[in-house]
Design an enzyme around this catalytic site. Structure first.
Site, PDB file in Angstrom:
ATOM      1  N   GLN A 564       0.816  -1.208   0.000  1.00 18.04           N
ATOM      2  CA  GLN A 564       0.000   0.000   0.000  1.00 18.04           C
ATOM      3  C   GLN A 564       0.855   1.265   0.000  1.00 18.04           C
ATOM      4  O   GLN A 564       0.430   2.310  -0.472  1.00 18.04           O
ATOM      5  CB  GLN A 564      -0.921   0.011   1.232  1.00 18.04           C
ATOM      6  N   CYS A 565       2.040   1.197   0.556  1.00 26.86           N
ATOM      7  CA  CYS A 565       2.940   2.351   0.609  1.00 26.86           C
ATOM      8  C   CYS A 565       3.917   2.305  -0.566  1.00 26.86           C
ATOM      9  O   CYS A 565       4.203   1.239  -1.106  1.00 26.86           O
ATOM     10  CB  CYS A 565       3.717   2.364   1.924  1.00 26.86           C
ATOM     11  N   THR A 566       4.420   3.488  -0.928  1.00 21.91           N
ATOM     12  CA  THR A 566       5.439   3.555  -1.969  1.00 21.91           C
ATOM     13  C   THR A 566       6.772   3.186  -1.340  1.00 21.91           C
ATOM     14  O   THR A 566       7.416   4.009  -0.689  1.00 21.91           O
ATOM     15  CB  THR A 566       5.499   4.972  -2.572  1.00 21.91           C
TER      16      THR A 566
END
Length: 714
Positions: A564-566
């Site tokens: 979900q995070c970069t």
């Protein structure tokens, strides 16, 4: 016995030594701006001498110390216009490239050269064509364009008279009626002559002749204005043509415009005029008319007449130039340059704006003279995504002078953002976080108040994501459509692949430049999307989706936290962002702009070389794609043509969007197979599956044949 002693013994007041009021330089603020602009845009490293026009005027109402102003107005470098009431002085300016050059300049030689120009003009008679040289000046300067400090030194070259001139009697003034008539005649003279003639002239009183006519007009003594004579005004050159012939000596005047308001002291230009009087006119006595009157107050006598005589006997004409002086003194009375800090007088916003341009224009001086800076400055850039990529891209765009930047983002600032996204701070994360797009725009204005930045909070419609509120989704689409139409360049800087699909379609349909950057953990891709063909026939470069054989879908579904995070190395975004903006800059320097072809590689495959196309491109090559690998610190230049069945830029997709607009988008969002079928990707997939099945069947047949063969051999 001295001359003074003899005069005293005879009961006559001794001749008085003349004292002159020097010019005081007065530079108006617009001139500094004009000089700075000329240095940046025209002169660059050329520090040759440039002409400049100075202005002065009678200032009798000013205190004496403030009267002799040499004004350098805003248009002094580019215009020879002389406003009414002013007198022209021809000057020069040399603006050095460094303060060291300014300090090392041979001030004595410069002054002698300026004096020689006056002396030579007097000797050969050309001074009659340009009398304004008698009040000429020279400026040495150094403009520190970074600190807005201007160092300058004025010289008013003055030729010394040997022997000197002295007062030969009391000064005289004219009556109000005489002055009114004089001012009217001077006005007529100025109207008929070049402005360079206005500062120095001849005047004579012409008595009325017997008879009823004066200058062809009937005399009229009833008006009370009869002064017994008429004024006649002539140019200096008319002296040698007999201008004063038949005129009594006391009615002959050699005049100059006198800006001094001292009661008995004339201004600086008289010194050079006296050299001319002795050298050209061969006079040892002269009535000097210090002309201080103005048209507005012509009935208020202000001019004075100085009767002058040479201190010693006449000397034969000489070709040797007299001594030259004239450097302006500092207010401290020392002979030194003056320094002014313009920053305190200027609008800080304007200073910041000019400072940005300065850094860019300096690149043109030596490194890239053909660089088109206006191509970047005039851009209107739309950044879809105000996160890590958006922050860095916007900063790089401002560095190139871009003034119009618009952000689009749907998210808020979170606590993990400020360390990677330089437009945000800790306070932006509090209370759930502020919306990213408006805050990013606000941050840009704090960095450079001259930038026109704005932010819009909206969600870009994405393939594979369900439409929960059709009215809101349509509103977001229409707003995005307006923004793309209003900008020149669209940057795709979002987190997900599917969020880039609709802007890719819209950018291609609107003929916009579309720039794209995407990140991996230690990899990145930056690319420019191919522009729509000019005539609809030639091939063009591909887009972000041209290598896919499937349409974008919901990539966020069922993601774990790390997905979900970069998750990327912190430096990757900064590298990719900088490279993306530099790629855009190279595109804009190409004569075909967004239609520029990909560079062709030469040399061995493992070590390709790329040639500038065209060879005189200001910045180098114009890649289609650059893929970077931070693990081994390498970049690869890649190019590819557009895919006829691309889900984003193919003709069927773009055509459907152009014709149906929102209805096309709504159908694409609600029917997962619509884009596949419309683009032809579904058919490609079916053909691939059919070929796969055929390949599988052939392999089974080959195995069976081999087994049968083996059995027979046994």
């Amino acid at each position: 016995m001295s001359g003074n002693d003899e005069a005293a013994a005879a009961g006559v007041a001794p001749p008085q030594t003349l004292q002159f009021a020097p010019f005081e330089s007065q530079i108006e603020m617009p001139f500094y701006s004009a000089l700075f602009s000329r240095k940046l845009d025209h002169d660059k490293l050329d520090d040759s001498v440039r002409p400049v026009i100075g202005l002065y005027q009678p200032m009798s109402e000013r205190p004496p110390a403030e009267s002799t102003r040499m004004q350098i107005q805003g248009g002094a470098l580019s215009s020879s216009h002389v406003p009414m009431g002013y007198t022209r002085a021809d000057g020069s300016i040399r603006n050095f490239n460094t303060i060291e050059d300014f300090k090392k300049a041979d001030k004595g030689a410069i002054l002698r050269q300026a004096g020689a120009q006056i002396w030579d003009a007097i000797k050969d008679g050309s001074i009659y064509e340009i009398p304004s040289l008698l009040s000429s000046f020279a400026i040495l300067s150094y403009a520190d364009l970074k600190k807005y400090r201007f160092t300058y030194w004025f010289a008013y070259p003055t030729l010394h008279s040997v022997p000197a001139w002295r007062r030969d009697g009391p000064l005289a003034r004219f009556s109000s009626k005489e002055t009114t008539a004089l001012v009217n005649e001077v006005g007529t003279f100025r109207y008929a002559h070049d402005t360079r003639q206005h500062g120095f002239f001849l005047a004579k009183k012409v008595p009325y002749r017997s008879g009823p006519f004066r200058r062809g007009l009937p005399r009229d003594d009833s008006d009370g204005d009869d002064i017994g004579f008429t004024w006649s005004i002539g140019a200096l050159g008319e002296f040698e043509k007999g201008f004063f012939k038949g005129i009594k000596e006391e009615d002959q005047y050699i005049a100059f415009v006198d800006s001094s308001s001292y009661a008995e002291n004339p201004s600086w230009p008289l010194r050079n005029l006296l050299v001319l009087i002795r050298q050209r006119f061969q006079l040892q006595k002269a009535n000097i008319l210090c002309y201080r009157d103005t048209q507005a107050r012509r009935d208020e006598p202000r001019s004075i007449v100085l009767p002058l005589a040479s201190e010693g006997p006449a000397t034969p004409q000489t070709s040797e130039m007299p001594k030259v002086t004239g450097w302006e003194r500092h207010p401290s009375s020392k002979l030194q340059a003056r320094v002014i800090s313009l920053a305190e007088y200027m609008d800080p916003t304007r200073i910041a704006d000019q400072a940005v341009d300065l850094n860019l224009k300096l690149m043109k001086w030596r490194i890239s003279p053909k660089l088109d800076l206006e191509a970047m400055r005039s851009l209107k850039c739309l950044l879809l995504g105000a996160g890590t990529l958006g922050s860095y891209v916007s900063r790089n765009l401002m560095g190139w002078g871009v003034r119009k930047i618009t952000f689009v983002d749907y998210g808020n600032v979170s606590f993990s953002n400020p360390v990677r996204q330089p437009l945000f701070e800790f306070e932006d994360c509090l209370s759930g976080g502020v919306p990213k797009a408006p805050k990013a725009a606000e941050a840009l204005k704090k960095i450079n108040p001259g930038v026109e930045a704005e932010g819009h909070v909206l969600s870009v419609p994405m393939l594979g994501h369900p439409v929960l509120n059709e009215a809101q989704t349509k509103e977001d689409f229409e707003k995005l459509q307006q923004l793309i139409k209003a900008h020149d360049v669209v940057f795709l800087l979002m987190d997900t692949r599917e969020s880039r699909w609709l802007p890719t379609v819209m950018g291609k349909a609107e003929g916009k430049i579309v720039m794209n950057a995407a990140l991996g953990f230690d990899t990145y891709v930056v690319m420019r999307h191919g522009a729509a063909p000019k005539d609809g026939t030639e091939s063009t470069l591909g887009c972000y989706f041209c290598n896919d054989v499937v349409a974008p879908s919901d990539s966020m579904k069922d993601q774990t936290l790390d997905q979900q995070c970069t998750v990327t190395r912190p430096g990757v975004a900064a590298i990719a962002s900088a490279m993306l903006v530099e790629m855009l800059t190279s595109v804009l320097q190409h004569p075909q702009r967004e239609h520029a072809p990909a560079p062709k590689a030469t040399g061995p495959p493992g070590n390709p070389e790329y040639q500038r196309d065209p060879p005189d491109h200001a910045l180098g090559i114009v890649p289609h794609q650059v893929r970077g690998f931070l693990a081994n610190f390498q970049n690869m230049i890649i190019s590819g043509e557009s895919y006829p069945n691309c889900s984003a830029c193919s003709s069927p997709i773009v055509g459907a969007y152009k014709s149906d607009g929102w209805e096309f988008v709504k159908k694409a969002l609600s029917d997962k197979d619509y884009v596949l079928e419309l683009s032809g990707l579904a058919e490609v997939q079916r053909q691939a599956e059919a070929m796969q099945n055929e390949v599988d069947w052939d392999e089974d047949e080959d195995v069976a044949a081999a087994e049968e063969g083996d059995g027979e051999m046994l």
